[in-house]
Structures are given as C-alpha cells and as structure tokens.
Motif scaffolding. Sequence first.
Motif, PDB file in Angstrom:
ATOM      1  N   LEU A 185       0.332  -6.563   1.084  1.00 34.45           N
ATOM      2  CA  LEU A 185       0.931  -5.495   0.638  1.00 34.45           C
ATOM      3  C   LEU A 185       0.817  -4.156   1.013  1.00 34.45           C
ATOM      4  O   LEU A 185       1.109  -3.398   1.395  1.00 34.45           O
ATOM      5  CB  LEU A 185       1.140  -5.336  -1.007  1.00 34.45           C
ATOM      6  CG  LEU A 185       1.851  -6.690  -1.594  1.00 34.45           C
ATOM      7  CD1 LEU A 185       1.751  -6.704  -3.052  1.00 34.45           C
ATOM      8  CD2 LEU A 185       3.248  -6.527  -1.432  1.00 34.45           C
ATOM      9  N   ARG A 188       1.742  -3.638   4.611  1.00 36.00           N
ATOM     10  CA  ARG A 188       3.075  -3.208   4.259  1.00 36.00           C
ATOM     11  C   ARG A 188       2.988  -1.657   3.999  1.00 36.00           C
ATOM     12  O   ARG A 188       4.035  -1.080   4.480  1.00 36.00           O
ATOM     13  CB  ARG A 188       3.842  -4.057   3.459  1.00 36.00           C
ATOM     14  CG  ARG A 188       5.361  -3.574   3.111  1.00 36.00           C
ATOM     15  CD  ARG A 188       6.120  -4.777   4.077  1.00 36.00           C
ATOM     16  NE  ARG A 188       7.663  -4.252   4.018  1.00 36.00           N
ATOM     17  CZ  ARG A 188       8.426  -4.359   5.043  1.00 36.00           C
ATOM     18  NH1 ARG A 188       8.060  -4.747   6.128  1.00 36.00           N
ATOM     19  NH2 ARG A 188       9.467  -3.591   4.973  1.00 36.00           N
ATOM     20  N   PHE A 189       2.523  -1.359   3.245  1.00 32.52           N
ATOM     21  CA  PHE A 189       2.353  -0.002   2.644  1.00 32.52           C
ATOM     22  C   PHE A 189       2.121   1.240   3.738  1.00 32.52           C
ATOM     23  O   PHE A 189       2.903   1.893   3.982  1.00 32.52           O
ATOM     24  CB  PHE A 189       1.765   0.455   1.462  1.00 32.52           C
ATOM     25  CG  PHE A 189       1.784  -0.313   0.225  1.00 32.52           C
ATOM     26  CD1 PHE A 189       3.117  -0.910  -0.266  1.00 32.52           C
ATOM     27  CD2 PHE A 189       0.663  -0.623  -0.611  1.00 32.52           C
ATOM     28  CE1 PHE A 189       3.414  -1.667  -1.111  1.00 32.52           C
ATOM     29  CE2 PHE A 189       1.006  -1.494  -1.907  1.00 32.52           C
ATOM     30  CZ  PHE A 189       2.308  -1.876  -2.196  1.00 32.52           C
ATOM     31  N   ARG A 192       5.023   0.803   6.292  1.00 27.81           N
ATOM     32  CA  ARG A 192       6.271   1.604   5.937  1.00 27.81           C
ATOM     33  C   ARG A 192       6.026   3.015   5.992  1.00 27.81           C
ATOM     34  O   ARG A 192       6.896   3.916   6.295  1.00 27.81           O
ATOM     35  CB  ARG A 192       6.488   1.257   4.488  1.00 27.81           C
ATOM     36  CG  ARG A 192       7.407  -0.292   4.757  1.00 27.81           C
ATOM     37  CD  ARG A 192       8.649  -0.232   5.296  1.00 27.81           C
ATOM     38  NE  ARG A 192       9.497   0.565   4.734  1.00 27.81           N
ATOM     39  CZ  ARG A 192      10.462   0.983   5.648  1.00 27.81           C
ATOM     40  NH1 ARG A 192      10.611   0.722   6.811  1.00 27.81           N
ATOM     41  NH2 ARG A 192      11.357   1.952   5.067  1.00 27.81           N
TER      42      ARG A 192
END
Lengths: 220, 220
Positions: A185, A188-189, A192
């Motif tokens: 996660l 991914r943060f 993004r």
Amino acid sequence: MRAQYHEELDYLGELLVEMTHLAGSALNRATTALLDADLTLAESVIASDELLNMRSRELGDRAVELLARQQPVASDLRTIIAALTMNDHLERMGDLAAHVAKTARLRYPESAAYPEVRELILRMGQVAQRIVEKVGTTIATRDVHAAAEVRHDDDEMDQLHRRLFAVMLDPGWPHGVEAAIDVTLLSRFFERYADHAVSVAQQVIFVVTGEMVVNPGGRH
Amino acid sequence: MRAQYHEELDYLGELLVEMTHLAGSALNRATTALLDADLTLAESVIASDELLNMRSRELGDRAVELLARQQPVASDLRTIIAALTMNDHLERMGDLAAHVAKTARLRYPESAAYPEVRELILRMGQVAQRIVEKVGTTIATRDVHAAAEVRHDDDEMDQLHRRLFAVMLDPGWPHGVEAAIDVTLLSRFFERYADHAVSVAQQVIFVVTGEMVVNPGGRH
C-alpha cells in the motif's frame, strides 16, 4: 477591470504553486515520519492536510467565480479549466501523503519501513520530492521542458515500485504477510502521488501548447 | 438557440450516464474474468477502456465548448463544472476496472481470486455494481436520496476491504506474500472504484442542492 482580471488569473497560479509546496512538504514529512517512526510528525502531516484542502476549496471557488464574472474564452478559459483539474490532482496528492503518515501512525512504535525496503522507500520519497518541486516550478514559469522531464522521474518511481515488490517476493523476506500488505500500500501511495504530479505537469503543457499529452501506457 | 443549448446540456448528462454504464460493465466483466481466470474476457475489458476514454474526451471537449459559446452563469455553470469533475472520476473508474482485468491476465491460467477470498471479491464486485447503477440513475433522475444512499453502499465496500485483510492476516493464509500483494492491490482497486463513484454522487447532490457534501472522514 482587465488588469484586475489578470491579477486574479495569476492568483490561481500562485495558489497552485502554494499547493505544490504543501503537497511536497506533506509527503516529505510523511516519509521522515515513516522512516523514523515519528508519531508526532505523522500526526502533524495528517492534521496539516486540512490546510491543503482549504486552499483547494478556495481555488475551486475563485475559479468558478472568475468563469461566471469574466466569461473568458479561448486560452483564458482553457487555463481556468486546467487550474480546476490541477487542483483536484494536488488535493489528492495531499490525501496520499496523509495515507503514508497514517501508515506510520498505525505501526508506531515500530516502523513500517522495514530494513530491507528502507532505502527504496527513502528514494521513493526523494523522487516524489523532485517531481513535485519541478511541477511547482513548471506552473510558475510555464516551462514546458521541465514539465516533460517529470515523466522520466515518474519512470524512476515506477522502477522503485517494481523493485519493492521484488524485495517482498524474495524467499528471504522475513516479515510475512502483514508487512507485505503495508509495503504494497505504501508503494502504491508513492506511485500514485507521482502519477498525479505527472497529470499536473501535463495540464501545464496543455495550457502552454494547446496540445493534450496522451499517456501512451495509460495511467496505473 | 436556448432550446439547442439545453439539448446540449442534457447531452452532457446522457454522456455521463453512458459512462456509468461503461464503467459498470467494465468492472463487472473484470470481476468475472478474475473469478473465472478468463483471459479473453480480461483482454476485452482492457481493450474496451479506450471507449470510455473516448467518451471522456468528448465530454471534456463539449463542456469547454459550451462554456466558451454560451457563457453560462449560476446553476448552468455549476452543472458544467460538475460534469467535468464527474467525467474525471468516471474515467478513473474505467482505469481501475482495467487494473482488475490486468491482474486477472497477469495470473492466468491461475486465478488471483484465491479460494479464501473468492466470496469477498465476488461481493466487492456486486457492491460496486450496485453503487455504479445507483450513480447512473442519480445522474439521470437527479434523485438526491439515491445519491445519498451510495455512501452506505460504500461503507459496505470498506467493510469487505477490511475483511479481506483479516483473511490474509490469518495465520492459516496458505498463499504467501505474492498472493497477498495481488489481493491487497485488487481490494484497493475495488475500494477506490467505489470512492470515485461516491464522489460522482456527491457532485449530483451539489448540482441539485447547491450544497457541497464534505466527506467527514476524508477520502481513503
């Protein structure tokens, strides 16, 4: 009247630049909070997201007011619509920085930046910082070349993202599934965040050149 | 002239409704592709994202043209700006459906919907479907009550997201880290898809009532 109008248009640009500073500072501090397991710093990042949200609402209100009052056409209209789009991306970048800080808070007093991925996470933070600074400069200077460079920085971010996965998939990964979920996660943060920054840069290119950059590979 | 203008405004709404159908169908098919390890279906979802992107560009172009040509104020201006925001969210929902399909393709001929999480993923797909259908109806009917309901469906999605994590963190999770990374990302795609749908519903509420719904917990 026209002079005031152009001042107001410029002010939208200044707000956007300020938002890049806020989003940049937020991710920078969130990364430090994560690496140092610094709960106070993590809390401050989470709390300060509201300032970015306030700026975002101010920008949205002013942009719509300008549209209503000045009825711009052609390039001014394009600039204001682009400012609204950039606004959404920058607001979301603040959310993602807060997510990184929330992960730091969740694992406190441990650090979610496990030793095997610490260096990669540090570098993701540095690449994100470089990207958001370029984006701020790009908005201020309308320098299309700097905007185009951001894409290469984003490629570096994608490589770091893939390398993080490789570390977790190594049979020697000692931290199990929970740590892998955290790192997936987190990665991914960061990724993004960089994608949104690239989208902001693309809007600058669009405003300056009138050409919409179509992302060949699609967004992640 | 006015009649034509209102036809053009209505057409923006029709495009948005069509985009909800495309985004809904994409995630529905992507979920099936994932559960059945159906490579052909996964490929078709990935390819069909371009249709949603085309509609998105058409909507953006028409909205900006309407702003330039008709110089709307007050509620018409608000409607067009909201349409542009909804457009971005719907386009992103298509991307996320394509990400689910890409995960299905990546693991083919295996299924990334491992037996322990199969039921939860199926339910995430169903909740997403329910949400996007309500959002489409909401745009078409301007029914603010249906728009508000979407938030409850999103709570259900968040619960499923947390339950998926609980399954992976169970000491009996037999699939290791790689599967956990897959499922973490998949779960995030479904959850973000629903968040974007909620944002679309909030824009409808804003257009109809003039009140911006502020998400109390912030976005995920």
